[in-house]
Design an enzyme around this catalytic site. Structure first.
Site, short mmCIF file in Angstrom:
data_model
loop_
_atom_site.label_atom_id
_atom_site.label_comp_id
_atom_site.label_asym_id
_atom_site.label_seq_id
_atom_site.Cartn_x
_atom_site.Cartn_y
_atom_site.Cartn_z
N LYS A 181 1.03 -1.44 -0.19
CA LYS A 181 -0.08 0.40 0.00
C LYS A 181 0.90 1.19 -0.03
O LYS A 181 1.56 1.80 0.76
CB LYS A 181 -0.80 -0.03 0.99
CG LYS A 181 -2.64 0.38 1.25
CD LYS A 181 -2.14 1.48 0.52
CE LYS A 181 -2.34 3.41 2.10
NZ LYS A 181 -2.05 4.47 1.16
N GLU A 257 8.69 1.66 11.68
CA GLU A 257 9.97 2.72 11.50
C GLU A 257 9.31 4.15 11.14
O GLU A 257 8.62 3.67 10.55
CB GLU A 257 10.86 2.00 10.44
CG GLU A 257 11.15 0.93 9.97
CD GLU A 257 11.61 0.45 9.43
OE1 GLU A 257 12.27 1.13 7.85
OE2 GLU A 257 13.24 -0.20 8.62
N CYS A 291 13.07 10.85 7.17
CA CYS A 291 13.03 10.17 8.75
C CYS A 291 14.65 10.44 9.68
O CYS A 291 14.88 10.92 10.92
CB CYS A 291 12.65 8.47 9.43
SG CYS A 291 13.34 8.16 8.13
N GLU A 393 8.36 16.45 15.68
CA GLU A 393 9.06 16.15 14.88
C GLU A 393 8.09 16.93 13.67
O GLU A 393 6.78 17.01 13.68
CB GLU A 393 8.59 14.88 14.62
CG GLU A 393 8.75 14.58 13.12
CD GLU A 393 8.77 12.91 12.37
OE1 GLU A 393 7.82 12.70 12.64
OE2 GLU A 393 9.21 12.20 11.90
P1 NAD Z 1 2.05 8.10 7.28
O1 NAD Z 1 1.93 7.53 8.94
O2 NAD Z 1 0.54 9.35 7.48
O3 NAD Z 1 1.69 7.42 6.30
C1 NAD Z 1 2.26 6.60 6.29
C2 NAD Z 1 1.41 5.29 5.58
O4 NAD Z 1 0.09 4.64 6.15
C3 NAD Z 1 0.28 5.75 4.10
O5 NAD Z 1 0.67 5.27 2.94
C4 NAD Z 1 -0.18 6.12 4.57
O6 NAD Z 1 -1.77 5.84 3.28
C5 NAD Z 1 -1.35 4.53 5.49
N1 NAD Z 1 -1.78 4.87 6.31
C6 NAD Z 1 -2.58 5.81 7.15
N2 NAD Z 1 -2.99 6.21 8.44
C7 NAD Z 1 -3.70 4.38 7.96
C8 NAD Z 1 -4.45 3.51 9.17
N3 NAD Z 1 -4.72 4.06 10.31
N4 NAD Z 1 -4.11 2.38 8.49
C9 NAD Z 1 -3.32 1.71 7.65
N5 NAD Z 1 -1.99 2.78 7.06
C10 NAD Z 1 -2.44 3.60 7.69
O7 NAD Z 1 3.08 8.58 7.24
P2 NAD Z 1 3.85 9.63 6.51
O8 NAD Z 1 3.77 11.42 6.10
O9 NAD Z 1 3.67 9.09 4.45
O10 NAD Z 1 5.29 9.11 6.64
C11 NAD Z 1 5.92 10.40 7.00
C12 NAD Z 1 6.31 9.99 8.16
O11 NAD Z 1 7.19 8.95 7.95
C13 NAD Z 1 7.21 10.44 9.27
O12 NAD Z 1 6.65 10.54 10.94
C14 NAD Z 1 9.16 10.12 9.37
O13 NAD Z 1 9.67 10.15 10.27
C15 NAD Z 1 8.07 9.02 9.16
N6 NAD Z 1 9.12 8.06 8.07
C16 NAD Z 1 10.16 6.80 9.60
C17 NAD Z 1 10.92 6.27 8.61
C18 NAD Z 1 12.07 5.31 9.91
O14 NAD Z 1 12.26 4.40 8.90
N7 NAD Z 1 11.69 4.91 10.87
C19 NAD Z 1 11.20 6.33 6.78
C20 NAD Z 1 10.94 7.33 5.91
C21 NAD Z 1 9.69 8.02 7.32
#
Ligand code: NAD
Length: 494
Positions: A181, A257, A291, A393
């Site tokens: 997804k 992550e 991240c 963040e």
């Molecule tokens: P997000 O959590 O908004 O979305 C990530 C994914 O989850 C998307 O595909 C979204 O559609 C899906 N999603 C959202 N709500 C959901 C739910 N209730 N159930 C299932 N799926 C759901 O994150 P983002 O805005 O896309 O990315 C930015 C964030 O990701 C930042 O917080 C960043 O720190 C983090 N990040 C972490 C790492 C790591 O390795 N630790 C790497 C990259 C990004």
């Protein structure tokens, strides 16, 4: 570069399919214009993807030997390389990244992930012990690895192909099947990878893609689906918590992550040119949407002013522009929505009493780009450690810089958030480097560098930054289930 497809479809059982949900827009963050429409997967499409993934697991994919699977992963990597221009065009259209960044990092790492895990899976050991049964007869205990099954891979938008393949490659290497997804903001490269899978002969159902959002959409349908055996997620901490709750009902293993609020600690003995180069990348690269990026900088007082100045100089050297503009080295944020979030922190910094050394707003862009999600790189000083801008963040191109006087104080400040993803330390004192790195409660600590990592090593966060480790053998641990085989032999005692 070829144009991205106008309608991005779901990829289920080796075929592109229109989903039963709505069409939604895929927006170019450079201009704010639509580049494509995306077909949202409904519950029935997620069902179909899970069914296809299960059938492939029990069918042709499950029958391949480990070596055959590894060869297929090499073929996928080679095909990504061959089609690098298509992947670049798709990634740039979705993210607005500068060409240099996407062509040096995102796409090559997308291919490299398949090679790395094809190598890793060939070399993964299991344990074996000889033993003696109570009657004195010999026995043999050994562990077998088998795939976990159908894996849900839920991805963010900041490094779409790179972070997706970071999970898909080890999952496939271990013999699982996947349903991806991708983020609703960046669906294109996940969809394009379906073409590669068909091209190299990956059986239908092994790699599936369902598009959509989180709650009430494909993300929720997938992560709550009873036919999914494990969930691997990269994204925000709050989303991770929601997925862990959903996974709890089915007792599903999760790999998380999540977010970070990563510190950098600069000691006065550091090479300030190395510091400037490191911080310029860790604060500003990918417009701060990494991240592992640095949002808090702690500087030993004698070099505080010099470091602040170097950071401001690095910010001023950034040239915003579309990826085709050769002079541009600065892309937009992912969306207008994210721009509003980052700008709300810029406003909060002003309210909390920060001094903006540079930036703090939106750059003046040419007319054609004014609809894009542009933002200024920003450096603040003057806030207390308790300020929300220092604690939360932001995921934007900004950092707060604070002076410190002792190593103990620097460590205390660096550890003073609920996160534990990454940190950087700048010093020429090798003893201090080891000492400080060992005391930082983070998943990865860099010394005199940033974002440098052998992909065979562990990656992940502690605290609110995640659960579990991936990378090399650690990924293989997550994507396999161990079965212990205990055989009683007849004959002489062992
Ligand atoms: P997000 O959590 O908004 O979305 C990530 C994914 O989850 C998307 O595909 C979204 O559609 C899906 N999603 C959202 N709500 C959901 C739910 N209730 N159930 C299932 N799926 C759901 O994150 P983002 O805005 O896309 O990315 C930015 C964030 O990701 C930042 O917080 C960043 O720190 C983090 N990040 C972490 C790492 C790591 O390795 N630790 C790497 C990259 C990004």
């Amino acid at each position: 570069m070829s144009d991205p497809k106008p309608t991005i479809l779901n990829f289920i059982n080796g075929q592109y399919r229109t989903g039963s949900g709505k069409l939604f827009d895929d927006i170019d963050p450079v201009t704010g214009h639509r580049v494509a429409q995306v077909s949202e997967a409904g519950r029935s499409d997620v069902d179909a993807a899970v069914k296809a993934a299960r059938a492939a697991l029990d069918g042709p994919w499950g029958k391949l030997t480990l070596a055959q699977r590894a060869d297929m992963l090499y073929a996928i990597a080679a095909a990504i390389d061959r089609r690098a221009k298509d992947f670049l065009a798709a990634e740039i259209a979705d993210t607005g990244k500068p060409y240099k960044l996407a062509s040096h990092l995102d796409i090559p790492r997308g291919a490299a992930n398949f090679r790395v895990f094809a190598d890793a899976v060939r070399n993964v050991p299991t344990e074996c012990f000889t033993m003696t049964a109570p009657d004195g007869q010999p026995g043999l205990n050994y562990a077998l690895r088998r795939p976990k099954g159908v894996i849900a891979v839920v991805c963010p938008w900041n490094l779409p192909l790179l972070l997706m393949t970071w999970k898909v490659a080890p999952a496939l290497a271990c013999g699982n099947t996947v349903i991806v997804k991708p983020s609703e903001e960046t669906p294109a490269t996940a969809a394009l990878l379906g073409e590669v899978m068909n091209e190299v002969g990956v059986p239908p159902g092994v790699y599936n893609v369902v598009h959509g959002f989180g709650p009430g959409s494909a993300g929720e349908f997938l992560t709550t689906h009873p036919g999914v055996d494990a969930i691997t997620f990269t994204g925000e901490t709050r989303t991770g918590a929601a997925i862990i709750k959903a996974a709890a009902d089915g007792i599903k293993p999760v790999s998380m992550e999540l977010g970070g609020k990563n510190p950098a600690i600069v000691f006065a003995d550091a090479n300030l040119d190395v510091v400037a180069a490191g911080l310029a990348r860790s604060v500003f690269e990918n417009t701060g949407q990494v991240c592992l990026g640095t949002e808090r900088v702690y500087v030993e007082r004698p070099v505080f002013d010099a470091v602040v100045q170097k950071l401001a100089d690095a910010a001023k050297a950034l040239r915003p522009g579309a990826s085709g503009d050769i002079a541009a080295n600065w892309g937009p944020l992912i969306s207008r929505e994210h721009q509003q979030k980052v700008l709300s922190y810029y406003a909060l910094a002003r309210e909390e009493g920060a001094h903006a050394v540079c930036g703090g707003g939106v750059p003046d862009m040419p007319e054609a780009l004014r609809g894009g999600a542009w933002i200024e790189p920003t450096v603040w000083t003057g806030l207390p450690q308790t300020a929300r801008v220092v604690q939360e963040e932001i995921f934007g191109p900004c950092c707060h810089v604070m002076p410190f006087d002792t190593e103990e104080e620097a460590l205390r400040l660096a550890g003073d958030t609920p996160y534990g993803l990454a940190a950087s330390v700048y010093t020429r004192d090798i003893n201090r480097a080891h000492r400080v790195a060992s005391k930082l409660k983070v998943g990865v600590a860099w010394v005199n560098t940033w974002f440098l990592r052998d992909l065979r090593t562990a990656f992940g966060g502690s605290g609110m930054s995640g659960i579990g480790r991936e990378g090399g053998v650690h990924s293989l641990e997550f994507y396999t289930e161990l079965s212990n085989v205990c055989i009683k032999l007849e004959g002489a005692p062992a």
